[in-house]
Design a protein around this motif. Structure first.
Motif, PDB file in Angstrom:
ATOM      1  N   LEU A  28       0.773  -1.175  -0.110  1.00 44.99           N
ATOM      2  CA  LEU A  28       0.039   0.045  -0.102  1.00 44.99           C
ATOM      3  C   LEU A  28       0.717   1.166  -0.148  1.00 44.99           C
ATOM      4  O   LEU A  28       0.506   2.130  -0.867  1.00 44.99           O
ATOM      5  CB  LEU A  28      -0.944   0.113   1.246  1.00 44.99           C
ATOM      6  CG  LEU A  28      -2.258  -0.838   1.152  1.00 44.99           C
ATOM      7  CD1 LEU A  28      -2.815  -0.786   2.383  1.00 44.99           C
ATOM      8  CD2 LEU A  28      -3.051  -0.615   0.027  1.00 44.99           C
ATOM      9  N   ARG A  31       2.261   1.779  -3.513  1.00 40.64           N
ATOM     10  CA  ARG A  31       1.501   2.063  -4.549  1.00 40.64           C
ATOM     11  C   ARG A  31       1.092   3.426  -4.143  1.00 40.64           C
ATOM     12  O   ARG A  31       0.807   4.145  -5.120  1.00 40.64           O
ATOM     13  CB  ARG A  31       0.253   1.065  -4.491  1.00 40.64           C
ATOM     14  CG  ARG A  31      -0.935   1.246  -5.364  1.00 40.64           C
ATOM     15  CD  ARG A  31      -1.865  -0.094  -5.753  1.00 40.64           C
ATOM     16  NE  ARG A  31      -2.962   0.626  -6.452  1.00 40.64           N
ATOM     17  CZ  ARG A  31      -2.961   0.475  -7.794  1.00 40.64           C
ATOM     18  NH1 ARG A  31      -2.112  -0.226  -8.378  1.00 40.64           N
ATOM     19  NH2 ARG A  31      -4.133   0.616  -8.346  1.00 40.64           N
ATOM     20  N   ALA A  32       0.913   3.993  -3.246  1.00 39.53           N
ATOM     21  CA  ALA A  32       0.439   5.238  -2.857  1.00 39.53           C
ATOM     22  C   ALA A  32       1.596   6.215  -2.779  1.00 39.53           C
ATOM     23  O   ALA A  32       1.646   7.318  -3.005  1.00 39.53           O
ATOM     24  CB  ALA A  32      -0.121   5.409  -1.524  1.00 39.53           C
ATOM     25  N   ASN A  65      -5.736  12.681   3.003  1.00 37.83           N
ATOM     26  CA  ASN A  65      -6.355  11.004   3.021  1.00 37.83           C
ATOM     27  C   ASN A  65      -7.275  10.735   1.826  1.00 37.83           C
ATOM     28  O   ASN A  65      -7.134   9.636   1.170  1.00 37.83           O
ATOM     29  CB  ASN A  65      -7.320  11.110   4.331  1.00 37.83           C
ATOM     30  CG  ASN A  65      -7.108  10.922   5.680  1.00 37.83           C
ATOM     31  OD1 ASN A  65      -5.654  10.426   5.623  1.00 37.83           O
ATOM     32  ND2 ASN A  65      -7.501  11.120   6.533  1.00 37.83           N
ATOM     33  N   GLN A  69      -6.023   7.931  -0.855  1.00 36.99           N
ATOM     34  CA  GLN A  69      -6.822   6.929  -1.453  1.00 36.99           C
ATOM     35  C   GLN A  69      -7.252   6.829  -2.600  1.00 36.99           C
ATOM     36  O   GLN A  69      -7.475   5.789  -3.391  1.00 36.99           O
ATOM     37  CB  GLN A  69      -8.334   7.032  -0.604  1.00 36.99           C
ATOM     38  CG  GLN A  69      -8.441   6.822   0.820  1.00 36.99           C
ATOM     39  CD  GLN A  69      -9.636   7.392   1.513  1.00 36.99           C
ATOM     40  OE1 GLN A  69     -10.606   7.661   0.882  1.00 36.99           O
ATOM     41  NE2 GLN A  69      -9.861   7.085   2.798  1.00 36.99           N
ATOM     42  N   PHE A  70      -6.933   7.828  -3.363  1.00 38.88           N
ATOM     43  CA  PHE A  70      -7.082   7.883  -4.827  1.00 38.88           C
ATOM     44  C   PHE A  70      -6.180   7.372  -5.316  1.00 38.88           C
ATOM     45  O   PHE A  70      -5.988   6.345  -6.500  1.00 38.88           O
ATOM     46  CB  PHE A  70      -7.315   9.175  -5.479  1.00 38.88           C
ATOM     47  CG  PHE A  70      -7.242   9.618  -6.721  1.00 38.88           C
ATOM     48  CD1 PHE A  70      -8.301   9.148  -7.535  1.00 38.88           C
ATOM     49  CD2 PHE A  70      -6.087   9.867  -7.610  1.00 38.88           C
ATOM     50  CE1 PHE A  70      -8.469   9.394  -8.972  1.00 38.88           C
ATOM     51  CE2 PHE A  70      -6.306   9.994  -8.900  1.00 38.88           C
ATOM     52  CZ  PHE A  70      -7.520   9.686  -9.539  1.00 38.88           C
ATOM     53  N   ARG A  71      -4.745   7.672  -5.061  1.00 42.90           N
ATOM     54  CA  ARG A  71      -3.535   6.848  -5.367  1.00 42.90           C
ATOM     55  C   ARG A  71      -3.510   5.435  -5.150  1.00 42.90           C
ATOM     56  O   ARG A  71      -3.149   4.550  -6.159  1.00 42.90           O
ATOM     57  CB  ARG A  71      -2.282   7.432  -4.941  1.00 42.90           C
ATOM     58  CG  ARG A  71      -2.100   9.062  -5.016  1.00 42.90           C
ATOM     59  CD  ARG A  71      -0.745   9.404  -4.491  1.00 42.90           C
ATOM     60  NE  ARG A  71      -0.401  10.622  -4.835  1.00 42.90           N
ATOM     61  CZ  ARG A  71       0.713  11.190  -4.106  1.00 42.90           C
ATOM     62  NH1 ARG A  71       1.382  10.487  -3.476  1.00 42.90           N
ATOM     63  NH2 ARG A  71       1.280  12.458  -4.527  1.00 42.90           N
ATOM     64  N   VAL A  72      -4.000   5.034  -4.007  1.00 39.53           N
ATOM     65  CA  VAL A  72      -4.135   3.515  -3.980  1.00 39.53           C
ATOM     66  C   VAL A  72      -5.171   2.804  -4.843  1.00 39.53           C
ATOM     67  O   VAL A  72      -4.635   1.827  -5.532  1.00 39.53           O
ATOM     68  CB  VAL A  72      -4.238   3.174  -2.332  1.00 39.53           C
ATOM     69  CG1 VAL A  72      -4.569   1.793  -2.238  1.00 39.53           C
ATOM     70  CG2 VAL A  72      -3.142   3.380  -1.546  1.00 39.53           C
ATOM     71  N   ARG A  73      -6.286   3.578  -4.772  1.00 42.09           N
ATOM     72  CA  ARG A  73      -7.495   2.750  -5.552  1.00 42.09           C
ATOM     73  C   ARG A  73      -7.112   2.753  -7.059  1.00 42.09           C
ATOM     74  O   ARG A  73      -7.567   1.955  -7.794  1.00 42.09           O
ATOM     75  CB  ARG A  73      -8.819   3.400  -5.096  1.00 42.09           C
ATOM     76  CG  ARG A  73      -8.904   3.139  -3.841  1.00 42.09           C
ATOM     77  CD  ARG A  73     -10.434   3.738  -3.699  1.00 42.09           C
ATOM     78  NE  ARG A  73     -10.731   3.615  -2.217  1.00 42.09           N
ATOM     79  CZ  ARG A  73     -11.760   4.371  -1.498  1.00 42.09           C
ATOM     80  NH1 ARG A  73     -12.353   5.079  -1.971  1.00 42.09           N
ATOM     81  NH2 ARG A  73     -12.056   3.851  -0.189  1.00 42.09           N
ATOM     82  N   ARG A  74      -6.480   3.991  -7.778  1.00 37.89           N
ATOM     83  CA  ARG A  74      -6.731   4.036  -9.254  1.00 37.89           C
ATOM     84  C   ARG A  74      -5.115   3.687  -9.626  1.00 37.89           C
ATOM     85  O   ARG A  74      -5.071   3.856 -10.776  1.00 37.89           O
ATOM     86  CB  ARG A  74      -7.024   5.521  -9.758  1.00 37.89           C
ATOM     87  CG  ARG A  74      -8.449   5.774  -9.035  1.00 37.89           C
ATOM     88  CD  ARG A  74      -9.372   5.015  -9.934  1.00 37.89           C
ATOM     89  NE  ARG A  74     -10.763   5.245  -9.732  1.00 37.89           N
ATOM     90  CZ  ARG A  74     -11.743   4.392  -9.093  1.00 37.89           C
ATOM     91  NH1 ARG A  74     -11.489   3.229  -9.247  1.00 37.89           N
ATOM     92  NH2 ARG A  74     -12.997   4.885  -8.726  1.00 37.89           N
ATOM     93  N   GLY A  75      -4.329   3.837  -8.749  1.00 33.50           N
ATOM     94  CA  GLY A  75      -2.920   3.689  -9.230  1.00 33.50           C
ATOM     95  C   GLY A  75      -2.167   4.969  -9.977  1.00 33.50           C
ATOM     96  O   GLY A  75      -1.106   4.803 -10.973  1.00 33.50           O
TER      97      GLY A  75
END
Length: 79
Positions: A28, A31-32, A65, A69-75
């Motif tokens: 995580l 990825r973020a 936050n 969250q956007f970086r982790v979910r969308r890459g």
């Protein structure tokens, strides 16, 4: 002395679970491209969900936050 090969199944299972959780947290963070995920979870574990009294700080934390969250979910990352 602890010998992993002669440990009982319960001890080995705990070790495998800890390794799985650690690898997930590392993934995580990579990825973020931020350690915010790890630091925020540690902070919540230590302090609870106490919100900041300062609205400017609270807004900044909420924006950070949302970005993570956007970086982790969308890459998607900055160039």
């Amino acid at each position: 002395m602890f010998d992993l090969l002669t440990a009982n199944g319960d001890t080995l299972l705990k070790f495998v679970n800890a390794a799985w959780i650690a690898s997930l947290v590392i993934w995580l963070c990579l990825r973020a491209r931020s350690s915010h995920v790890l630091v925020s979870r540690i902070w919540r574990a230590m302090q609870g969900k106490h919100r900041s009294g300062d609205p400017l700080v609270a807004r900044g934390l909420e924006r950070r936050n949302a970005l993570v969250q956007f970086r982790v979910r969308r890459g998607v990352h900055q160039v």
